[in-house]
Write an enzyme that holds these catalytic residues in place. Structure first.
Site, PDB file in Angstrom:
ATOM      1  CG  PHE A 110      30.818  37.977  43.685  1.00 16.79           C
ATOM      2  CD1 PHE A 110      29.888  37.563  44.626  1.00 16.79           C
ATOM      3  CD2 PHE A 110      31.524  39.155  43.924  1.00 16.79           C
ATOM      4  CE1 PHE A 110      29.631  38.327  45.762  1.00 16.79           C
ATOM      5  CE2 PHE A 110      31.284  39.912  45.053  1.00 16.79           C
ATOM      6  CZ  PHE A 110      30.325  39.503  45.969  1.00 16.79           C
ATOM      7  CG  HIS A 258      36.678  33.309  35.497  1.00 20.10           C
ATOM      8  ND1 HIS A 258      35.394  33.433  35.013  1.00 20.10           N
ATOM      9  CD2 HIS A 258      36.640  33.794  36.771  1.00 20.10           C
ATOM     10  CE1 HIS A 258      34.616  33.950  35.950  1.00 20.10           C
ATOM     11  NE2 HIS A 258      35.353  34.193  37.018  1.00 20.10           N
TER      12      HIS A 258
END
Length: 283
Positions: A110, A258
């Site tokens: 993000f 991630h």
């Protein structure tokens, strides 16, 4: 909340359409300013996201790691509409409050979308870009990201998400799951998180994406980093960014999900630090 909570940094008065709020920001090291923008997992804070690499990067730069609006211990104003524009406004307001005219940006997931959009909106204020596991280009939402953004607080759900984030399951234990679960249920945390990405969630992937023509026009040097086994943000995102940004480098970590900055913390800090230091050598 104890005053020795490591998640608490400096409180910086930050003003915008959201009013004047206290932004929680870790500010360590001296030298060229580098801003680290965290991801959007439940209960996340800048400290939770960046703690393994903050000390190493702070040896070479002044590192600022804020809790973005709606996350962590930054003040939550009432009745705000969370959006890319709002997060960009918050980022630039923080730079203004600190009198920072030009910074390097490191964005995670993000945060990568915010860093990318910031370079497009105010290119003169951004030195180099590091985009790690980044959104910011269009892609069909992954099952992993849909589950992250759709998190409902429970210890079992948090453990499931941590298994998604990390390729190395040795990093995920009951203690970490308990810590992140407790973080996700602090007063106001889940309420703001649930307001950001309600279903259907593909629209929020699209809302965080920048125009590909504007990405291609970026003059910045960019380092794109991704984990090969990332189940939250597809590796294809990194490849697309690499295609679009002319002055880009791409580094893919194998045996990595991630959490590049956690699973390969020392390598990540060296790679990013060397890349950003090149800018100093040339100027």
């Amino acid at each position: 909340m104890s005053s020795d909570n490591p998640e608490l940094g400096r409180s910086i008065a930050t003003s915008g359409s959201f009013g004047t709020i206290a932004t929680n920001c870790h500010d360590v090291g001296v030298g060229t300013p580098v801003v680290l923008i965290h991801g959007s997992g439940p209960g996340v804070s800048a400290w939770a996201n960046w703690r393994p690499v903050l000390p190493e990067l702070a040896r070479r730069f002044r590192v600022l790691a804020p809790d973005m609006l709606g996350f962590g211990f930054t003040e939550r104003p009432p009745a705000v509409h969370y959006s890319l524009d709002l997060w960009l406004e918050h980022l630039f307001a923080l730079l203004d409050a600190e009198g920072l005219q030009r910074v390097h940006l490191v964005g995670n997931s993000f945060g990568g979308a915010i860093a990318l959009a910031a370079a497009i909106r105010q290119p003169e204020r951004v030195g180099r870009l590091v985009l790690m596991g980044s959104v910011g280009v269009p892609f069909p939402i992954s099952d992993g990201l849909d589950r992250v953004w759709g998190y409902q607080p429970s210890l079992a759900n948090m453990r499931e998400l941590l298994d998604l984030f990390a390729h190395d399951r040795g990093l995920v234990n009951d203690e970490l799951a308990e810590l992140r679960y407790q973080a996700s249920i602090r007063p106001g945390f889940q309420e703001s998180f649930a307001a950001m990405f309600p279903a259907p969630r593909q629209r929020w992937v699209d809302a965080l994406a920048s125009d590909e023509g504007e990405i291609s026009a970026l003059p910045h040097e960019a380092l794109i980093i991704h984990g090969r086994e990332d189940r939250v943000i597809p590796l294809a995102n990194a490849l697309r960014l690499f295609e679009l940004i002319e002055r880009a480098q791409l580094h893919v970590f194998g045996r990595c999900g991630h959490w590049t900055q956690i699973e390969h913390a020392a390598r990540f800090a060296r790679l990013v630090g060397d890349f950003l230091a090149e800018d100093e050598a040339r100027n």
